[in-house]
Design an enzyme around this catalytic site. Structure first.
Site, PDB file in Angstrom:
ATOM      1  N   GLY A  86       0.816  -1.218   0.000  1.00  0.00           N
ATOM      2  CA  GLY A  86       0.000   0.000   0.000  1.00  0.00           C
ATOM      3  C   GLY A  86       0.845   1.262   0.000  1.00  0.00           C
ATOM      4  O   GLY A  86       0.567   2.214  -0.734  1.00  0.00           O
ATOM      5  N   CYS A  87       1.878   1.270   0.810  1.00  0.00           N
ATOM      6  CA  CYS A  87       2.729   2.460   0.913  1.00  0.00           C
ATOM      7  C   CYS A  87       3.518   2.692  -0.370  1.00  0.00           C
ATOM      8  O   CYS A  87       3.728   3.838  -0.778  1.00  0.00           O
ATOM      9  CB  CYS A  87       3.667   2.334   2.107  1.00  0.00           C
ATOM     10  SG  CYS A  87       2.767   2.299   3.683  1.00  0.00           S
TER      11      CYS A  87
END
Length: 154
Positions: free
Chosen positions: A46-47
């Site tokens: 996600g990051c």
């Protein structure tokens, strides 16, 4: 820990950037709008998606006169590898003691197990115009861009 709200002025903060230099928020306040995003960890799916989305739209933010700043608890060396691997053109700050996260009152996500993912957009004077709190990593970029566009169209 008091959460910042729209209309609040961001607190003064400083931290080490990817180049190992001390970044001081006073150097950009009064100069340009800021997009400050807190994220949980370098090199997680996600990051990475979020960072790459900010990278892909970075020129759009720059054209609007804004600076993008990513902040996580990762070390400077982790940020250096992350920025190099994904060619991230914006500032990454290391907040290993979570002091900046606490200053902003960023809540934890995932039942308190993970650092939260929150994006703040400020006008050039540091007044918060938008806060977006969501673990949906790639949703932050269009919201931040839209808020930044509103600032420059005033």
């Amino acid at each position: 820990m008091k959460e910042l709200k729209v209309g609040d002025v961001i607190p003064h903060f400083s931290a080490i950037d990817t180049e190992g230099n001390l970044f001081d928020s006073k150097t950009v306040l009064g100069q340009k709008p800021l997009v400050i995003y807190f994220y949980p960890k370098d090199n997680t799916p996600g990051c990475t998606a979020q960072a790459c989305s900010f990278r892909d739209q970075y020129e759009d933010f720059k054209e609007l006169g804004a600076e993008v700043i990513g902040i996580s608890g990762d070390s400077t060396s982790s940020h250096q590898k992350f920025a190099k691997q994904f060619k991230l053109p914006f500032i990454l700050l290391s907040d290993s003691n979570k002091a900046i996260r606490k200053l902003f009152g960023v809540p934890t996500g995932l039942f308190g197990l993970m650092p939260g993912r929150v994006t703040y957009v400020t006008d050039k004077n540091g007044v918060i115009q938008m806060i977006f709190d969501s673990m949906m990593a790639t949703k932050h970029i269009p919201k931040a861009l839209q808020a930044t566009q509103k600032l420059t169209s005033k």
